[in-house]
Design a protein around this motif. Structure first.
Motif, short mmCIF file in Angstrom:
data_model
loop_
_atom_site.label_atom_id
_atom_site.label_comp_id
_atom_site.label_asym_id
_atom_site.label_seq_id
_atom_site.Cartn_x
_atom_site.Cartn_y
_atom_site.Cartn_z
N UNK A 123 3.95 -1.00 14.40
CA UNK A 123 3.83 -1.08 15.87
C UNK A 123 2.53 -0.48 16.40
N UNK A 124 1.90 0.36 15.60
CA UNK A 124 0.64 0.96 16.04
C UNK A 124 -0.48 -0.08 16.16
N UNK A 125 -0.36 -1.18 15.38
CA UNK A 125 -1.38 -2.23 15.45
C UNK A 125 -1.43 -2.82 16.84
N UNK A 126 -0.27 -3.09 17.41
CA UNK A 126 -0.22 -3.62 18.77
C UNK A 126 -0.73 -2.62 19.79
N UNK A 127 -0.43 -1.34 19.58
CA UNK A 127 -0.89 -0.31 20.50
C UNK A 127 -2.42 -0.16 20.47
N UNK A 172 8.27 -9.80 7.29
CA UNK A 172 6.97 -9.14 7.19
C UNK A 172 6.92 -8.03 8.24
N UNK A 173 6.82 -6.81 7.76
CA UNK A 173 6.80 -5.67 8.68
C UNK A 173 5.40 -5.50 9.27
N UNK A 174 5.34 -5.34 10.57
CA UNK A 174 4.08 -5.06 11.23
C UNK A 174 4.17 -3.71 11.91
N UNK A 193 -4.73 0.93 8.99
CA UNK A 193 -4.75 1.14 7.54
C UNK A 193 -5.68 2.30 7.18
N UNK A 194 -6.81 2.41 7.88
CA UNK A 194 -7.72 3.52 7.63
C UNK A 194 -7.08 4.86 7.97
N UNK A 195 -6.31 4.88 9.06
CA UNK A 195 -5.61 6.11 9.43
C UNK A 195 -4.61 6.51 8.36
#
Length: 293
Positions: free
Chosen positions: A35-39, A31-33, A66-68
């Protein structure tokens, strides 16, 4: 000896095959996450208050990324971090974000102890939710504040407390983050998020009693009676009367305070306005004589 060697070889082979299978599965079903989510999560305050509409800051970070990707993060806001944090998030994601007006929790009940006397004695679990489930509470008003402090317990920022003299919750504007936890905790929905307004000035109806005028006044001397005088006075169509109680739309209100002046029960409150200047006194006949003498 050959039996032991064979067993070692077989077990080693099984382990190698299992390792290869696990490696292939991990690559195939990974499952790819982003990296911007963590940032983004690191930029958010980590309060996990739910004021943004998501279960926690992790959900908010995922929604922002996701909005970005979809081209807009408007409508997503962190009430705790405010415009400063949202600006940092927008810079990180390379997006522009509209600055929303700061909000604050407002207690829409003016039924203090002297204006709304007790008529019952409640001896059950001392929470607003429990008392509300049992009926009208200790006063004759079935709409007003119950004063048990569920909102105080819900606030993570020490921004709301019960005034021991009035028995009503009071909000500290400087500490309130508009997370909405107190609004959700109040079983009678008397706490509302409203615009802070310029210089923290606000005008609102401090009553949610839907009873007819005479019944409402019998329960609380400061109740809105739905007379409509405020509606007639407002030139901006900011006030409506529904179910026998007035409501001021903070998006239309221009803070002229004319509705405050005409309210017969003083149910409309103007907050953080400067004190009115005293009207010049009219000289008496004797004073006029002394001036002309």
């Amino acid at each position: 000896m050959d039996f032991i060697l064979t067993a070692v070889i077989v077990l080693g082979g099984i382990g190698l095959i299992a390792a290869i299978v696990l490696f292939v599965c991990s690559k195939k079903f990974a499952v790819y996450e982003d990296p911007r989510i963590g940032q983004v999560s690191e930029l958010l305050p980590g309060a996990n208050c739910g004021g943004c509409g998501f279960a926690g800051c992790g959900g908010m970070a995922d929604a922002l990324v996701k909005g970005a990707d979809l081209g807009s993060i408007d409508g997503l806001n962190c009430p705790v971090g405010g415009s400063e944090v949202m600006g940092q998030v927008a810079d990180l994601l390379g997006m522009a974000i509209a600055n929303g007006d700061p909000m604050v929790a407002v207690v829409r009940c003016n039924g203090s102890c002297d204006l709304r006397p007790k008529v019952n004695e409640y001896s059950g679990l001392r929470t607003c939710a429990a008392m509300n489930a049992c009926g009208a509470g200790e006063t004759a008003c079935g709409f007003g504040c119950l004063g048990c402090g569920d909102c105080v317990e819900a606030c993570q920022f020490d921004a709301i407390h019960i005034n021991p003299e009035t028995g009503l919750p009071e909000v500290d504007d400087d500490k309130c983050t508009a997370c909405g936890a107190c609004t959700k905790a109040c079983p009678r929905h008397i706490i509302e998020l409203r615009k802070k307004g310029p210089k923290n000035r606000r005008v609102f109806v401090s009553c949610v009693n839907k009873d007819k005028g005479a019944v409402a006044m019998k329960a609380c001397k400061a109740a809105c009676i739905g007379c409509g005088k405020c509606v007639k006075e407002c030139k901006f169509e900011a006030i409506t009367v529904e179910n026998n109680v007035s409501y001021i739309d903070f998006n239309k209100c221009r803070l002229c305070k004319k509705c405050v002046e005409v309210c017969p029960t003083k149910a409309i409150h103007a907050v953080n306005f400067p004190a009115p200047k005293p009207a010049p006194s009219t000289p008496t006949t004797e004073e006029r004589k002394e001036e002309t003498a």
